[in-house]
Design a protein around this motif. Sequence first.
Motif, PDB file in Angstrom:
ATOM      1  N   SER A 244       0.855  -1.191   0.000  1.00 26.73           N
ATOM      2  CA  SER A 244       0.000   0.000   0.000  1.00 26.73           C
ATOM      3  C   SER A 244       0.886   1.235   0.000  1.00 26.73           C
ATOM      4  O   SER A 244       1.775   1.364   0.841  1.00 26.73           O
ATOM      5  N   ARG A 245       0.626   2.143  -0.950  1.00 22.54           N
ATOM      6  CA  ARG A 245       1.368   3.399  -1.038  1.00 22.54           C
ATOM      7  C   ARG A 245       0.361   4.533  -1.103  1.00 22.54           C
ATOM      8  O   ARG A 245      -0.565   4.499  -1.918  1.00 22.54           O
ATOM      9  N   SER A 246       0.567   5.559  -0.267  1.00 20.08           N
ATOM     10  CA  SER A 246      -0.395   6.662  -0.208  1.00 20.08           C
ATOM     11  C   SER A 246       0.320   7.986  -0.034  1.00 20.08           C
ATOM     12  O   SER A 246       1.290   8.086   0.706  1.00 20.08           O
ATOM     13  N   VAL A 247      -0.233   9.008  -0.692  1.00 20.97           N
ATOM     14  CA  VAL A 247       0.205  10.384  -0.504  1.00 20.97           C
ATOM     15  C   VAL A 247      -1.051  11.217  -0.292  1.00 20.97           C
ATOM     16  O   VAL A 247      -1.968  11.186  -1.113  1.00 20.97           O
ATOM     17  N   VAL A 248      -1.114  11.945   0.823  1.00 26.02           N
ATOM     18  CA  VAL A 248      -2.249  12.814   1.126  1.00 26.02           C
ATOM     19  C   VAL A 248      -1.710  14.221   1.341  1.00 26.02           C
ATOM     20  O   VAL A 248      -0.815  14.430   2.164  1.00 26.02           O
ATOM     21  N   VAL A 249      -2.249  15.189   0.594  1.00 25.30           N
ATOM     22  CA  VAL A 249      -1.839  16.586   0.707  1.00 25.30           C
ATOM     23  C   VAL A 249      -3.073  17.417   1.031  1.00 25.30           C
ATOM     24  O   VAL A 249      -4.064  17.362   0.305  1.00 25.30           O
ATOM     25  N   HIS A 250      -3.009  18.160   2.127  1.00 28.05           N
ATOM     26  CA  HIS A 250      -4.091  19.059   2.549  1.00 28.05           C
ATOM     27  C   HIS A 250      -3.560  20.491   2.586  1.00 28.05           C
ATOM     28  O   HIS A 250      -2.507  20.732   3.173  1.00 28.05           O
ATOM     29  N   GLU A 251      -4.319  21.400   2.002  1.00 26.92           N
ATOM     30  CA  GLU A 251      -4.009  22.827   2.108  1.00 26.92           C
ATOM     31  C   GLU A 251      -5.297  23.525   2.509  1.00 26.92           C
ATOM     32  O   GLU A 251      -6.218  23.627   1.709  1.00 26.92           O
ATOM     33  N   GLY A 252      -5.379  23.973   3.769  1.00 29.12           N
ATOM     34  CA  GLY A 252      -6.598  24.618   4.229  1.00 29.12           C
ATOM     35  C   GLY A 252      -6.511  25.058   5.671  1.00 29.12           C
ATOM     36  O   GLY A 252      -5.459  25.008   6.299  1.00 29.12           O
ATOM     37  N   VAL A 253      -7.641  25.477   6.216  1.00 31.69           N
ATOM     38  CA  VAL A 253      -7.705  25.933   7.604  1.00 31.69           C
ATOM     39  C   VAL A 253      -7.811  24.737   8.537  1.00 31.69           C
ATOM     40  O   VAL A 253      -7.081  24.629   9.517  1.00 31.69           O
ATOM     41  N   GLU A 254      -8.735  23.819   8.237  1.00 27.56           N
ATOM     42  CA  GLU A 254      -8.910  22.607   9.045  1.00 27.56           C
ATOM     43  C   GLU A 254      -8.600  21.407   8.167  1.00 27.56           C
ATOM     44  O   GLU A 254      -9.256  21.179   7.154  1.00 27.56           O
ATOM     45  N   ASN A 255      -7.605  20.631   8.566  1.00 31.50           N
ATOM     46  CA  ASN A 255      -7.174  19.466   7.808  1.00 31.50           C
ATOM     47  C   ASN A 255      -7.267  18.233   8.691  1.00 31.50           C
ATOM     48  O   ASN A 255      -6.627  18.172   9.738  1.00 31.50           O
ATOM     49  N   LEU A 256      -8.060  17.255   8.264  1.00 30.17           N
ATOM     50  CA  LEU A 256      -8.295  16.052   9.057  1.00 30.17           C
ATOM     51  C   LEU A 256      -7.981  14.817   8.224  1.00 30.17           C
ATOM     52  O   LEU A 256      -8.415  14.701   7.077  1.00 30.17           O
ATOM     53  N   LEU A 257      -7.238  13.870   8.813  1.00 28.36           N
ATOM     54  CA  LEU A 257      -6.930  12.617   8.146  1.00 28.36           C
ATOM     55  C   LEU A 257      -7.128  11.472   9.118  1.00 28.36           C
ATOM     56  O   LEU A 257      -6.600  11.494  10.229  1.00 28.36           O
ATOM     57  N   THR A 258      -7.884  10.474   8.692  1.00 24.46           N
ATOM     58  CA  THR A 258      -8.046   9.229   9.430  1.00 24.46           C
ATOM     59  C   THR A 258      -7.614   8.120   8.485  1.00 24.46           C
ATOM     60  O   THR A 258      -8.142   8.021   7.369  1.00 24.46           O
ATOM     61  N   SER A 259      -6.646   7.303   8.909  1.00 24.90           N
ATOM     62  CA  SER A 259      -6.173   6.249   8.015  1.00 24.90           C
ATOM     63  C   SER A 259      -5.968   4.946   8.762  1.00 24.90           C
ATOM     64  O   SER A 259      -5.615   4.931   9.939  1.00 24.90           O
ATOM     65  N   TYR A 260      -6.214   3.856   8.046  1.00 24.65           N
ATOM     66  CA  TYR A 260      -5.934   2.506   8.517  1.00 24.65           C
ATOM     67  C   TYR A 260      -5.263   1.785   7.357  1.00 24.65           C
ATOM     68  O   TYR A 260      -5.867   1.629   6.292  1.00 24.65           O
ATOM     69  N   ILE A 261      -4.015   1.390   7.545  1.00 19.57           N
ATOM     70  CA  ILE A 261      -3.271   0.732   6.476  1.00 19.57           C
ATOM     71  C   ILE A 261      -2.672  -0.545   7.055  1.00 19.57           C
ATOM     72  O   ILE A 261      -1.975  -0.507   8.063  1.00 19.57           O
ATOM     73  N   ASN A 262      -2.961  -1.686   6.414  1.00 12.67           N
ATOM     74  CA  ASN A 262      -2.521  -2.974   6.922  1.00 12.67           C
ATOM     75  C   ASN A 262      -2.022  -3.811   5.749  1.00 12.67           C
ATOM     76  O   ASN A 262      -2.734  -4.002   4.772  1.00 12.67           O
ATOM     77  N   GLY A 263      -0.781  -4.284   5.831  1.00  9.67           N
ATOM     78  CA  GLY A 263      -0.218  -5.110   4.773  1.00  9.67           C
ATOM     79  C   GLY A 263       1.233  -5.426   5.054  1.00  9.67           C
ATOM     80  O   GLY A 263       1.745  -5.165   6.138  1.00  9.67           O
ATOM     81  N   ASN A 264       1.917  -5.959   4.064  1.00  6.89           N
ATOM     82  CA  ASN A 264       3.318  -6.337   4.234  1.00  6.89           C
ATOM     83  C   ASN A 264       4.276  -5.170   4.049  1.00  6.89           C
ATOM     84  O   ASN A 264       5.282  -5.076   4.723  1.00  6.89           O
ATOM     85  N   LEU A 265       3.962  -4.282   3.098  1.00  3.52           N
ATOM     86  CA  LEU A 265       4.813  -3.126   2.826  1.00  3.52           C
ATOM     87  C   LEU A 265       3.913  -1.909   2.673  1.00  3.52           C
ATOM     88  O   LEU A 265       3.144  -1.817   1.715  1.00  3.52           O
ATOM     89  N   ASN A 266       3.980  -0.995   3.636  1.00  5.77           N
ATOM     90  CA  ASN A 266       3.066   0.154   3.657  1.00  5.77           C
ATOM     91  C   ASN A 266       3.854   1.457   3.690  1.00  5.77           C
ATOM     92  O   ASN A 266       4.839   1.573   4.409  1.00  5.77           O
ATOM     93  N   LEU A 267       3.373   2.431   2.924  1.00  8.78           N
ATOM     94  CA  LEU A 267       3.993   3.750   2.909  1.00  8.78           C
ATOM     95  C   LEU A 267       2.879   4.789   2.896  1.00  8.78           C
ATOM     96  O   LEU A 267       1.997   4.754   2.039  1.00  8.78           O
ATOM     97  N   LEU A 268       2.908   5.714   3.858  1.00 12.38           N
ATOM     98  CA  LEU A 268       1.939   6.812   3.928  1.00 12.38           C
ATOM     99  C   LEU A 268       2.706   8.115   4.098  1.00 12.38           C
ATOM    100  O   LEU A 268       3.445   8.280   5.063  1.00 12.38           O
ATOM    101  N   MET A 269       2.546   9.010   3.132  1.00 14.14           N
ATOM    102  CA  MET A 269       3.172  10.330   3.207  1.00 14.14           C
ATOM    103  C   MET A 269       2.064  11.365   3.345  1.00 14.14           C
ATOM    104  O   MET A 269       1.090  11.336   2.587  1.00 14.14           O
ATOM    105  N   ILE A 270       2.224  12.276   4.319  1.00 17.35           N
ATOM    106  CA  ILE A 270       1.201  13.279   4.616  1.00 17.35           C
ATOM    107  C   ILE A 270       1.843  14.653   4.597  1.00 17.35           C
ATOM    108  O   ILE A 270       2.909  14.860   5.191  1.00 17.35           O
TER     109      ILE A 270
END
Length: 154
Positions: A116-142
């Motif tokens: 699982s590979r993820s990139v999340v980019v927020h530009e604002g006043v209120e920025n909310l992220l909820t994530s669940y990532i499960n696997g053998n090789l995981n990458l989350l960039m915020i």
Amino acid sequence: MKRNFTLALLAGVLLGGGASPAAAGDVDVIRRTQSGLLNIFYAEQAASTNILELNQFGRRNIAKARQRGEENSASILQVGLMNEADLDQSGGVSTARIRQIGEVNETQLMQTGRISRSVVVHEGVENLLTSYINGNLNLLMIEQTAKKRGFFSR
């Protein structure tokens, strides 16, 4: 005759809105751009390879997508006052790119599978992220950039 027209219209709205049935072993590709005051998008993809490219421009943007397959790829861009993205991917390899630009940005991301590979980019006043990532090789960039609000924002 009226009943058949209603059913055909309903099917056209559902399929045109992003719900696209696909047989196993196929490639399911959805590319959509929405603009308006209120943009709502929903899709379920269940092919071997699923590709989603969504752009929403408006005051209120809502996107919800489910991908089940060996290869899942989703790219969501939302530009507006309030942005909400809910992405659920499961299968072999999943890639997600979500970018939200607005006052309130909210992302819910769930990924399960081997890679699982993820990139999340927020530009604002209120920025909310909820994530669940499960696997053998995981990458989350915020990346979250908060804009100032209120009396002291001048």
